[in-house]
Design a protein around this motif. Structure first.
Motif, PDB file in Angstrom:
ATOM      1  N   GLY A 169      26.430  -9.189 -62.267  1.00 42.02           N
ATOM      2  CA  GLY A 169      27.674  -9.825 -61.870  1.00 42.02           C
ATOM      3  C   GLY A 169      28.878  -9.198 -62.540  1.00 42.02           C
ATOM      4  N   ARG A 170      28.688  -8.855 -63.779  1.00 42.83           N
ATOM      5  CA  ARG A 170      29.765  -8.224 -64.531  1.00 42.83           C
ATOM      6  C   ARG A 170      29.138  -7.378 -65.619  1.00 42.83           C
ATOM      7  N   THR A 171      29.929  -6.604 -66.286  1.00 37.99           N
ATOM      8  CA  THR A 171      29.395  -5.765 -67.338  1.00 37.99           C
ATOM      9  C   THR A 171      29.145  -6.602 -68.583  1.00 37.99           C
ATOM     10  N   GLY A 172      28.622  -5.962 -69.602  1.00 35.57           N
ATOM     11  CA  GLY A 172      28.340  -6.701 -70.820  1.00 35.57           C
ATOM     12  C   GLY A 172      26.932  -7.239 -70.822  1.00 35.57           C
ATOM     13  N   ASN A 173      26.771  -8.430 -71.364  1.00 30.81           N
ATOM     14  CA  ASN A 173      25.422  -8.894 -71.634  1.00 30.81           C
ATOM     15  C   ASN A 173      24.767  -9.620 -70.470  1.00 30.81           C
ATOM     16  N   THR A 174      25.429  -9.708 -69.354  1.00 31.37           N
ATOM     17  CA  THR A 174      24.818 -10.457 -68.263  1.00 31.37           C
ATOM     18  C   THR A 174      23.543  -9.767 -67.795  1.00 31.37           C
ATOM     19  N   GLU A 175      22.636 -10.588 -67.323  1.00 26.84           N
ATOM     20  CA  GLU A 175      21.335 -10.096 -66.912  1.00 26.84           C
ATOM     21  C   GLU A 175      21.468  -9.140 -65.743  1.00 26.84           C
ATOM     22  N   ALA A 176      20.746  -8.037 -65.818  1.00 28.90           N
ATOM     23  CA  ALA A 176      20.597  -7.141 -64.675  1.00 28.90           C
ATOM     24  C   ALA A 176      19.388  -7.623 -63.896  1.00 28.90           C
ATOM     25  N   PHE A 177      19.592  -7.995 -62.651  1.00 24.99           N
ATOM     26  CA  PHE A 177      18.498  -8.442 -61.798  1.00 24.99           C
ATOM     27  C   PHE A 177      17.907  -7.226 -61.096  1.00 24.99           C
ATOM     28  N   PHE A 178      16.603  -7.082 -61.208  1.00 25.05           N
ATOM     29  CA  PHE A 178      15.923  -5.943 -60.612  1.00 25.05           C
ATOM     30  C   PHE A 178      15.193  -6.345 -59.339  1.00 25.05           C
ATOM     31  N   GLY A 179      15.137  -5.425 -58.400  1.00 27.92           N
ATOM     32  CA  GLY A 179      14.309  -5.612 -57.225  1.00 27.92           C
ATOM     33  C   GLY A 179      12.855  -5.311 -57.524  1.00 27.92           C
ATOM     34  N   GLN A 180      12.021  -5.480 -56.515  1.00 28.60           N
ATOM     35  CA  GLN A 180      10.575  -5.274 -56.680  1.00 28.60           C
ATOM     36  C   GLN A 180      10.218  -3.800 -56.714  1.00 28.60           C
ATOM     37  N   GLY A 181      11.142  -2.965 -56.308  1.00 32.74           N
ATOM     38  CA  GLY A 181      10.892  -1.532 -56.331  1.00 32.74           C
ATOM     39  C   GLY A 181      10.384  -0.993 -55.001  1.00 32.74           C
ATOM     40  N   THR A 182      10.658   0.278 -54.796  1.00 32.76           N
ATOM     41  CA  THR A 182      10.095   1.035 -53.665  1.00 32.76           C
ATOM     42  C   THR A 182       9.254   2.156 -54.245  1.00 32.76           C
ATOM     43  N   ARG A 183       7.991   2.172 -53.856  1.00 35.45           N
ATOM     44  CA  ARG A 183       7.127   3.274 -54.322  1.00 35.45           C
ATOM     45  C   ARG A 183       7.278   4.434 -53.347  1.00 35.45           C
ATOM     46  N   LEU A 184       7.817   5.524 -53.821  1.00 40.28           N
ATOM     47  CA  LEU A 184       7.995   6.723 -52.999  1.00 40.28           C
ATOM     48  C   LEU A 184       6.885   7.709 -53.327  1.00 40.28           C
ATOM     49  N   THR A 185       6.171   8.122 -52.291  1.00 43.18           N
ATOM     50  CA  THR A 185       5.119   9.132 -52.445  1.00 43.18           C
ATOM     51  C   THR A 185       5.498  10.335 -51.599  1.00 43.18           C
ATOM     52  N   VAL A 186       5.663  11.467 -52.242  1.00 49.02           N
ATOM     53  CA  VAL A 186       5.989  12.709 -51.547  1.00 49.02           C
ATOM     54  C   VAL A 186       4.716  13.542 -51.463  1.00 49.02           C
TER      55      VAL A 186
END
Lengths: 114, 113
Positions: A96-113
């Motif tokens: 939401g803003r910089t500083g100590n606020t939590e960074a919410f992460f997504g579940q991720g995308t697994r990329l296979t090349v």
């Protein structure tokens, strides 16, 4: 509870092809990030994005990579001419803003090349 | 540059306390974080500590920070099978508003019955 969503969950692509990884950050968030995690290795910062431009990027984030927020809701990572070593889990995050606020992460995308 | 180090594995018996350790190099880090990653899932923030604190407690979780030694630990009391996951220590990159995180490699917490 609001969440960051990423699509697809798994992408397989041929070497040399372009891929676009998609993320929908939390709607009122302002800071957006991409990270990657090569199997068995650290989660590595790629890039941060604020106010429609890149704020910070790591050495990994070279000309092969680009990010975009095309429509106010999606946040994409484009990898041009993929290499085998681009195979990894890619995580999107938002704050939401910089500083100590939590960074919410997504579940991720697994990329296979292949 | 910044670096964060953790041991790769920790095995504990169910009901015991788990202590996961982390060292970092950047003395100007402002916030230090613990994230949890369950199999196939994303990164979930467990807790964080501001660099001017030396301890933070949140239910079963206790974070200790030794800023002089640049050492961070996460203690999980009464470890349960649901605590089985990879635990990442991370520090915020100082300077600028973007503050991306520098992560360790993660500690696999293995729970023995």
């Amino acid at each position: 509870e609001p969440e960051v969503t990423q699509t697809p969950s798994h992408q397989v692509t041929q070497m040399g092809q372009e891929v676009i990884l998609r993320c929908v950050p939390i709607s009122n968030h302002l800071y957006f990030y991409w990270y990657r995690q090569i199997l068995g290795q650290k989660v590595e910062f790629l890039v941060s994005f604020y106010n429609n431009e890149i704020s910070e990027k790591s050495e990994i984030f070279d000309d092969q990579f680009s990010v975009e927020r095309p429509d106010g809701s999606n946040f994409t990572l484009k990898i041009r001419s993929t290499k085998l070593e681009d195979s990894a889990m890619y995580f999107c995050a938002s704050k939401g803003r910089t500083g100590n606020t939590e960074a919410f992460f997504g579940q991720g995308t697994r990329l296979t090349v292949v | 540059g910044e670096d964060v180090e953790q041991s790769l594995f920790l095995s504990v018996r169910e009901g015991d306390s788990s202590v996961i350790n982390c060292t970092y190099t950047d003395s100007s880090s402002t916030y230090l974080y613990w994230y949890k990653q369950e199999p196939g899932a994303g990164l979930q923030l467990l807790t964080y500590i501001f660099s001017n604190m030396d301890m933070k407690q949140d239910q079963r979780l206790t974070v200790l920070l030794n800023k002089k030694d640049k050492h961070l630990s996460l203690r999980i009391a009464d470890t349960q099978t649901g605590d089985s996951a990879i635990y990442f220590c991370a520090e915020s990159n100082p300077g600028g508003g973007a503050d991306g995180l520098t992560f360790g490699k993660g500690t696999h917490l293995i729970i023995q019955p």
